[in-house]
Design a protein around this motif. Sequence first.
Motif, PDB file in Angstrom:
ATOM      1  N   ARG A  27       0.815  -1.214   0.000  1.00 11.30           N
ATOM      2  CA  ARG A  27       0.000   0.000   0.000  1.00 11.30           C
ATOM      3  C   ARG A  27       0.854   1.273   0.000  1.00 11.30           C
ATOM      4  O   ARG A  27       0.594   2.218  -0.736  1.00 11.30           O
ATOM      5  N   ILE A  28       1.875   1.276   0.852  1.00 11.65           N
ATOM      6  CA  ILE A  28       2.740   2.460   0.921  1.00 11.65           C
ATOM      7  C   ILE A  28       3.455   2.680  -0.402  1.00 11.65           C
ATOM      8  O   ILE A  28       3.505   3.806  -0.934  1.00 11.65           O
ATOM      9  N   LEU A  29       4.007   1.595  -0.956  1.00 10.88           N
ATOM     10  CA  LEU A  29       4.766   1.713  -2.207  1.00 10.88           C
ATOM     11  C   LEU A  29       3.881   2.138  -3.367  1.00 10.88           C
ATOM     12  O   LEU A  29       4.266   2.975  -4.179  1.00 10.88           O
ATOM     13  N   LEU A  30       2.671   1.576  -3.417  1.00 11.45           N
ATOM     14  CA  LEU A  30       1.777   1.962  -4.508  1.00 11.45           C
ATOM     15  C   LEU A  30       1.443   3.453  -4.437  1.00 11.45           C
ATOM     16  O   LEU A  30       1.349   4.141  -5.442  1.00 11.45           O
ATOM     17  N   PHE A  31       1.267   3.957  -3.194  1.00 14.08           N
ATOM     18  CA  PHE A  31       0.994   5.378  -3.060  1.00 14.08           C
ATOM     19  C   PHE A  31       2.152   6.212  -3.613  1.00 14.08           C
ATOM     20  O   PHE A  31       1.953   7.168  -4.368  1.00 14.08           O
ATOM     21  N   LEU A  32       3.380   5.804  -3.244  1.00 15.04           N
ATOM     22  CA  LEU A  32       4.551   6.536  -3.734  1.00 15.04           C
ATOM     23  C   LEU A  32       4.692   6.407  -5.243  1.00 15.04           C
ATOM     24  O   LEU A  32       4.969   7.371  -5.961  1.00 15.04           O
ATOM     25  N   PHE A  33       4.476   5.166  -5.746  1.00 16.55           N
ATOM     26  CA  PHE A  33       4.636   4.914  -7.178  1.00 16.55           C
ATOM     27  C   PHE A  33       3.607   5.678  -7.990  1.00 16.55           C
ATOM     28  O   PHE A  33       3.912   6.293  -8.998  1.00 16.55           O
ATOM     29  N   LEU A  34       2.365   5.619  -7.519  1.00 18.67           N
ATOM     30  CA  LEU A  34       1.313   6.283  -8.286  1.00 18.67           C
ATOM     31  C   LEU A  34       1.493   7.799  -8.243  1.00 18.67           C
ATOM     32  O   LEU A  34       1.187   8.508  -9.198  1.00 18.67           O
ATOM     33  N   SER A  35       1.991   8.284  -7.109  1.00 18.62           N
ATOM     34  CA  SER A  35       2.274   9.714  -7.036  1.00 18.62           C
ATOM     35  C   SER A  35       3.299  10.098  -8.083  1.00 18.62           C
ATOM     36  O   SER A  35       3.201  11.136  -8.741  1.00 18.62           O
ATOM     37  N   SER A  36       4.315   9.221  -8.268  1.00 18.48           N
ATOM     38  CA  SER A  36       5.337   9.512  -9.273  1.00 18.48           C
ATOM     39  C   SER A  36       4.734   9.490 -10.666  1.00 18.48           C
ATOM     40  O   SER A  36       5.133  10.232 -11.550  1.00 18.48           O
ATOM     41  N   GLY A  37       3.713   8.602 -10.875  1.00 21.96           N
ATOM     42  CA  GLY A  37       3.050   8.563 -12.179  1.00 21.96           C
ATOM     43  C   GLY A  37       2.322   9.855 -12.460  1.00 21.96           C
ATOM     44  O   GLY A  37       2.357  10.399 -13.568  1.00 21.96           O
ATOM     45  N   PHE A  38       1.618  10.393 -11.462  1.00 19.90           N
ATOM     46  CA  PHE A  38       0.912  11.654 -11.651  1.00 19.90           C
ATOM     47  C   PHE A  38       1.881  12.799 -11.916  1.00 19.90           C
ATOM     48  O   PHE A  38       1.642  13.673 -12.748  1.00 19.90           O
ATOM     49  N   ASP A  72       9.864   2.649  -8.587  1.00 20.86           N
ATOM     50  CA  ASP A  72       9.501   2.861  -9.992  1.00 20.86           C
ATOM     51  C   ASP A  72       8.222   2.080 -10.295  1.00 20.86           C
ATOM     52  O   ASP A  72       8.229   0.862 -10.432  1.00 20.86           O
ATOM     53  N   SER A  73       7.094   2.792 -10.398  1.00 19.51           N
ATOM     54  CA  SER A  73       5.796   2.144 -10.578  1.00 19.51           C
ATOM     55  C   SER A  73       5.674   1.480 -11.944  1.00 19.51           C
ATOM     56  O   SER A  73       5.130   0.377 -12.066  1.00 19.51           O
ATOM     57  N   THR A  74       6.180   2.144 -12.985  1.00 25.86           N
ATOM     58  CA  THR A  74       6.061   1.581 -14.336  1.00 25.86           C
ATOM     59  C   THR A  74       6.785   0.243 -14.430  1.00 25.86           C
ATOM     60  O   THR A  74       6.249  -0.739 -14.958  1.00 25.86           O
ATOM     61  N   LEU A  75       7.997   0.197 -13.905  1.00 24.11           N
ATOM     62  CA  LEU A  75       8.766  -1.037 -13.942  1.00 24.11           C
ATOM     63  C   LEU A  75       8.090  -2.124 -13.105  1.00 24.11           C
ATOM     64  O   LEU A  75       8.014  -3.282 -13.509  1.00 24.11           O
ATOM     65  N   LEU A  76       7.567  -1.752 -11.933  1.00 26.50           N
ATOM     66  CA  LEU A  76       6.918  -2.737 -11.080  1.00 26.50           C
ATOM     67  C   LEU A  76       5.703  -3.350 -11.770  1.00 26.50           C
ATOM     68  O   LEU A  76       5.461  -4.556 -11.675  1.00 26.50           O
ATOM     69  N   SER A  77       4.949  -2.521 -12.490  1.00 19.57           N
ATOM     70  CA  SER A  77       3.778  -3.056 -13.197  1.00 19.57           C
ATOM     71  C   SER A  77       4.202  -4.053 -14.274  1.00 19.57           C
ATOM     72  O   SER A  77       3.527  -5.058 -14.506  1.00 19.57           O
ATOM     73  N   ILE A  78       5.336  -3.780 -14.938  1.00 20.25           N
ATOM     74  CA  ILE A  78       5.841  -4.701 -15.968  1.00 20.25           C
ATOM     75  C   ILE A  78       6.314  -6.012 -15.327  1.00 20.25           C
ATOM     76  O   ILE A  78       6.083  -7.101 -15.859  1.00 20.25           O
ATOM     77  N   VAL A  79       6.957  -5.903 -14.150  1.00 22.65           N
ATOM     78  CA  VAL A  79       7.423  -7.104 -13.457  1.00 22.65           C
ATOM     79  C   VAL A  79       6.237  -7.953 -12.993  1.00 22.65           C
ATOM     80  O   VAL A  79       6.249  -9.181 -13.105  1.00 22.65           O
ATOM     81  N   TYR A  80       5.197  -7.283 -12.459  1.00 25.53           N
ATOM     82  CA  TYR A  80       3.983  -8.017 -12.081  1.00 25.53           C
ATOM     83  C   TYR A  80       3.430  -8.781 -13.276  1.00 25.53           C
ATOM     84  O   TYR A  80       2.920  -9.902 -13.148  1.00 25.53           O
ATOM     85  N   ASN A  81       3.525  -8.153 -14.451  1.00 29.41           N
ATOM     86  CA  ASN A  81       3.062  -8.805 -15.671  1.00 29.41           C
ATOM     87  C   ASN A  81       3.848 -10.110 -15.904  1.00 29.41           C
ATOM     88  O   ASN A  81       3.268 -11.162 -16.189  1.00 29.41           O
ATOM     89  N   GLY A  82       5.164 -10.033 -15.752  1.00 27.61           N
ATOM     90  CA  GLY A  82       5.997 -11.219 -15.952  1.00 27.61           C
ATOM     91  C   GLY A  82       5.684 -12.315 -14.944  1.00 27.61           C
ATOM     92  O   GLY A  82       5.574 -13.496 -15.293  1.00 27.61           O
TER      93      GLY A  82
END
Length: 660
Positions: A20-31, A209-219
């Motif tokens: 939860r904490i990381l997603l908040f930070l990651f998504l903030s970076s996306g915005f 890095d939210s973008t990279l994490l989403s790609i890793v989740y995909n893998g």
Amino acid sequence: MIYKLSLLNYILSFMKGTLRILLFLFLSSGFSQNKIIDSIQNELRMNPTTTVKMKFYNQLSRALVNIDIVTSEKYNDSLFALSNKENDEKMKMNAVYNNGVLNRMKGDYSKAENFIEKYLAYTNKTKDSVEFVKSIYQLATVQVYQDKKEQALSTYLKAISYIENMKDMQLQKAKILNAIGVIYKNTSQYNKAKEYHISAANIAIAEKDSTLLSIVYNGLGLVSMKQDSTSKALGYFKKSLGIAEKTNNTRVKSYQYRNIGMIYSKNKDFTKAEEYLKKALVLRRKMNNKSAIGGSLSDLGNVYIETNKLDKAERYIKEALEIFRENKTVSNENLMYFYLSTIETKRGNHQKANELLHQYYTRKDSLESLELKEKLNDLDVKYETEKKDKEITKQQLELKSQEAKIQKQQSQNLIMAGLAIFLLLTSILIWFVYQQRQKRKDQEILTLKREQQVKTLESLIEGEEKERLRLAKELHDGVNVDLSAIKYKLTSLLERNNKVIHEAVAMIDKSCEQVRAISHNLVPPALQNFSLVETLQDYCSTTNSIQDIEVSFQTVGSVIEIPKKAEVNIFRIVQELVNNSLKHSQGSEIHVQLSYQENNTIQLTVEDNGIGFDTSETNIEGIGLQNINSRITYLNGKLDVTSDEQGTSYVIDINTKKLA
């Protein structure tokens, strides 16, 4: 070299606990990235200098590549035109690199490879290690899409070797690790794939890095799906989709729509599968990614085959076939022949279906090779790159270094394993010693309780015997003397021949006999001077002479010597049981038997032929058994009572070895 986390379970739990904490930070970076794009576009509208314009064009093209590929391409075209006009080689080569990425995203891998190799030559010339690593990463990714898995893995590992000790290249390292995981997934080596994906996820979390994490989740989701864990795969895909939607990453969104659709298709929920796969196709057509479009067409075609929409399925599969053929993705192209064969089979066109299936297997046999997997595994420790002497020497040094690290790690693992085993054995030993000590303490407590119980019973029995002795003396020396005196005086009056006096004398004689019997019962003289057998014989004879019931005694076996205290208690038990029969049995016979057995056991039996009693309801105190039980407990004996309308039997077994 495989980059693992020290403990797989630890990382997974860490990822869950901090998600939860990381997603908040990651998504903030996306915005904030979207805000940066808006800010740069506003700066461009202010008509900056040519140099600044080129810088902005480059930044916008790279920022929009995963969001809006068409706009990204427009900005890169502007960069290319302006850098040519200004003769700015660096910015011109940035445009070349961007063209390589854009063509890879669109699925035109031949063009992508040409652009990336051109940029790679430029980075070699400028000695820019950071840009060099980025370019060989892109080249390897293109090779993956071209089914050049062995070559791609070699290129990825080459990139890893350059950035091993470069702290500012950790994100690039994570991208490479994730890409290697994809290669192993594509060659069905799922455990290795998962190791690389989790290593990449670890870096993505550390670097936020939210973008990279989403790609890793995909893998990770794809690996889980291949291992038939659809629920776990769906969880990874939804996590990835959530991040992609927040950061407006069109490319990753298209992946996850497709993956989620594939999960539903695998679970036979074709309605939901079609919904998600269509969403993926729309985004991929918008991005103009030909290879991805072909994949979505193939996925939808498969769904329509399953739902018997064969015409629609054929249209989608043939369109996918043309795309794969154009992009020279041979394995995907060959799979379409299998789908077309399935369609013809369902239509009943078996001859055509067999032709297509034969074509599929012929091409498949030429594509699959056991050699490929073996070479991929070999490339974990040795890179197949350029065959120059200098590069070979460098690789050998790196290999030795890696082997030393592995050996060191193995030694540490052995030490840790040995320590763990030692601690485990020590713990077991301590526990065992504690249990044994506890058992000894419990046994000591039981022994003390037993000794205390025996002493208490012994004291009670001794006290009872003393009281019996006192009462016997009182009766013998007191009452009996008085009765004798009264008898003497009355005898002197017998001369008057008074009938009443004769009767009184007879009654006194009888009373004297009863007092004597009671005194003997309390403290039998025979027990003080003779054996238990003789004492019981005397007691039964005396009782038989003064009672209406016949009392008999019998002994069996060779006499076993026992302590005098034990003889007294056995005698008292016989007395109590005989008295109970006399009072309650209403029988005509009482039989007492003392049996000496070979196994150091004395068996005492007291039987009568009376009316019996209910052993389950009788009040023990009411029939005098409480006193008997106390004495049996003192003797460590066992009592068995049987009673019915034909009589009552008491059987007592006494182990002479347990007598105090």
